[in-house]
Design an enzyme around this catalytic site. Structure first.
Site, short mmCIF file in Angstrom:
data_model
loop_
_atom_site.label_atom_id
_atom_site.label_comp_id
_atom_site.label_asym_id
_atom_site.label_seq_id
_atom_site.Cartn_x
_atom_site.Cartn_y
_atom_site.Cartn_z
N SER A 48 -61.62 -14.92 14.66
CA SER A 48 -60.98 -14.69 15.96
C SER A 48 -59.55 -15.17 16.02
O SER A 48 -58.84 -14.88 16.99
CB SER A 48 -61.80 -15.39 17.06
OG SER A 48 -63.07 -14.79 17.19
N GLU A 88 -33.66 -61.53 -27.12
CA GLU A 88 -33.17 -60.29 -27.72
C GLU A 88 -31.79 -60.39 -28.36
O GLU A 88 -31.54 -59.77 -29.39
CB GLU A 88 -33.15 -59.18 -26.65
CG GLU A 88 -34.50 -58.86 -26.05
CD GLU A 88 -35.47 -58.27 -27.05
OE1 GLU A 88 -35.04 -57.53 -27.94
OE2 GLU A 88 -36.67 -58.57 -26.95
#
Length: 536
Positions: free
Chosen positions: A475, A111
């Protein structure tokens, strides 16, 4: 008064046009002065235009000094072991000292080999890039330095234009003044996009090469340096030849720069890349419903993205400790799945889990990206490729194929199904129950949720039947009713009639009666009797 003095004399004050203006007029007659004036005026106008177009909204390079990368949130179980993460990108942050020197040299060769000697801008490279762009019809190769790439990736957009290139150059100069070379290179190697949703060399080494970058050798580091040029291309097995050519070129550059011996480079060129297929999550797929419930609560408290604050779920890098017990979670998942399969009984296969397109032959990538999975027994998720006789050819997300025995008549190509191995390449169809269910394991003393399963598998259906389904309490409401009665002054000896209870709701609705499921009743009874006989 003297009679000779005139009496009609008037006075007038006047300003001379001489001075500075006269001198300017004199100088203006000279050619060199006019040229200099035009030049100064042109510079002023040019600077104003430059400020209006480029500098006025240019990001502040000083922001990189305090830059915080968006990091994933990791959720840990009750033992402190990570079991899930929330991230849209793969990211792992390293310090400059953690990068092997040979890896740094590979990236510099690919690069920006003059990185440590230039001031952020490669002037010759910019001239070459502009000339190349003017003389070619396609996208030019460019000559951006690593500092310019940091400016583009972190402060600008990916727009390709001369304006952006000029902004890059200005920001690169400012970045070089704000950060040292080691800080700039660390930002670059931690933030560069390298394919497969990975940002940074450490994050890319794991899904692409199945290793952390510090465990790689000199034959693998040059390959990682190929990825910034074409991340999604070079990280795929179908473009391996192009990636090898790029890697070998980088090895040649490393030899030219004197960073690696020729013999070592030749040996590295003879080695394969070692790419691996697409991987799923790094954690076991256990507790998916639990993790999703944790995610929802975290988003509600801290926000989802960085715009919501510094501790967001997908950018804040949170470390979350949960109450999930992995052993209990495994038992809970198995118990619910076994119960759903028993309820489903011997019902046959009715429909696929999902369907994917098969026209272009890219079934493997589509199946892998669907993130459909199943964690029951030895079952696997597959896709029907084509019918063959009484069976069918099936494929898996890792690219393997097999044969399905006794395929149903309704099965067609593209159907995503669950299968179990029979031996060799033969598989048998398995049916995911259409009925769903939910199960929660909770500590009754402190209320901590130790396990949660909201369906057969969260990768098949994300709907959590333990927390999102609307159901009658049944319940489970009775302890709250009895607690309210005790708080209101009733005692275990209080008499309550066990029988129908009717309420007049008005002329339009009439009378509503509540009674036992059996229809009968025991008449007047104590509250203690109700606890022992009717509370469950």
């Amino acid at each position: 008064m003297d009679e000779s003095t005139p009496t009609n004399v008037s006075y007038r004050l006047s300003r001379s046009a001489g001075g500075l203006w006269e001198r300017l007029q004199v100088y203006w007659q000279k050619k060199w002065f006019r040229i200099a004036s035009y030049a100064v005026g042109g510079l002023l106008v040019g600077y104003l235009l430059l400020w209006a177009v480029l500098l006025r909204n240019l990001p502040n390079a000083e922001a990189l000094v305090e830059y915080q990368s968006p990091l994933p949130t990791v959720v840990r179980d009750v033992n402190g072991e990570p079991f899930h993460s929330y991230a849209r990108e793969r990211r792992v942050q390293l310090e400059y000292a953690d990068f092997p020197p040979m890896l740094i040299r590979a990236y510099l060769s690919a690069e920006d080999k003059n990185f440590f000697s230039h001031g952020g801008i490669d002037y010759i490279g910019i001239i070459v890039a502009v000339f190349d762009n003017l003389t070619s019809s396609g996208r030019s190769r460019g000559a951006s330095t690593i500092t310019q790439q940091v400016a583009k990736n972190l402060l600008l957009t990916n727009e390709y234009s001369y304006t952006r290139k000029i902004k890059e150059a200005i920001l690169a100069y400012r970045i070089e003044n704000a950060l040292n070379k080691q800080q700039i290179l660390s930002l670059y190697m931690n933030e560069i996009a390298l394919g497969r949703q990975a940002f940074g060399v450490e994050a890319a080494a794991r899904p692409i090469l199945a290793k952390v970058q510090m465990r790689l050798n000199c034959t693998k580091w040059p390959f990682l340096a190929t990825l910034p040029k074409a991340p999604e291309r070079y990280s795929r097995a179908e473009h391996e030849r192009a990636a090898i050519a790029r890697r070998n070129w980088i090895l040649g550059e490393m030899v030219s720069n004197g960073w690696v011996p020729q013999a070592q480079a030749d040996a590295a060129k003879a080695m394969p890349l070692g790419l691996i297929p697409r991987q799923g999550q790094q954690f076991q797929n256990e507790g998916g419903y639990f993790a999703e419930e944790v995610r929802r609560q975290l988003i509600e408290q801290f926000g989802e993205t960085a715009e919501k604050g510094p501790y967001s779920v997908y950018a804040g890098g949170l470390w979350v400790r949960s109450s999930m017990n992995p052993e209990y979670q495994e038992w809970t998942s198995k118990a619910l799945r076994d119960g759903l399969l028993r309820y489903h009984g011997g019902r046959g296969w009715s429909k696929p889990i999902a369907t994917i397109p098969m026209d272009d032959g890219k079934w493997q990538s589509r199946l892998a990206s669907s993130n459909i999975g199943i964690g029951y027994s030895n079952w696997r998720i597959a896709v029907a490729i084509r019918k063959r006789g009484g069976g069918a050819e099936i494929g898996f997300a890792d690219g393997d194929t097999g044969m399905l025995n006794a395929a149903p008549a309704a099965l067609k190509a593209g159907d995503v199904i669950a299968v179990a191995p029979l031996g060799g390449r033969n598989y048998q169809l398995r049916t995911v129950p259409e009925v769903g269910g939910g199960m929660v394991v909770q500590n009754p003393v402190n209320g901590r949720v130790l396990a949660m399963q909201g369906g057969f598998d969260s990768r098949i259906s994300s709907f959590n039947r333990a927390t999102q389904a609307q159901r009658q309490p049944g319940s489970t409401i009775k302890p709250f009713v009895y607690s309210t009665a005790l708080e209101s002054g009733m005692t275990p000896a209080s008499i309550i009639v066990d029988g129908p209870y009717c309420v007049w709701q008005g002329a339009s609705l009439g009378q509503k009666c509540f009674r036992n499921f059996s229809g009968g009743g025991a008449g007047p009874q104590t509250m203690r009797w109700g606890w022992s006989n009717r509370a469950t």
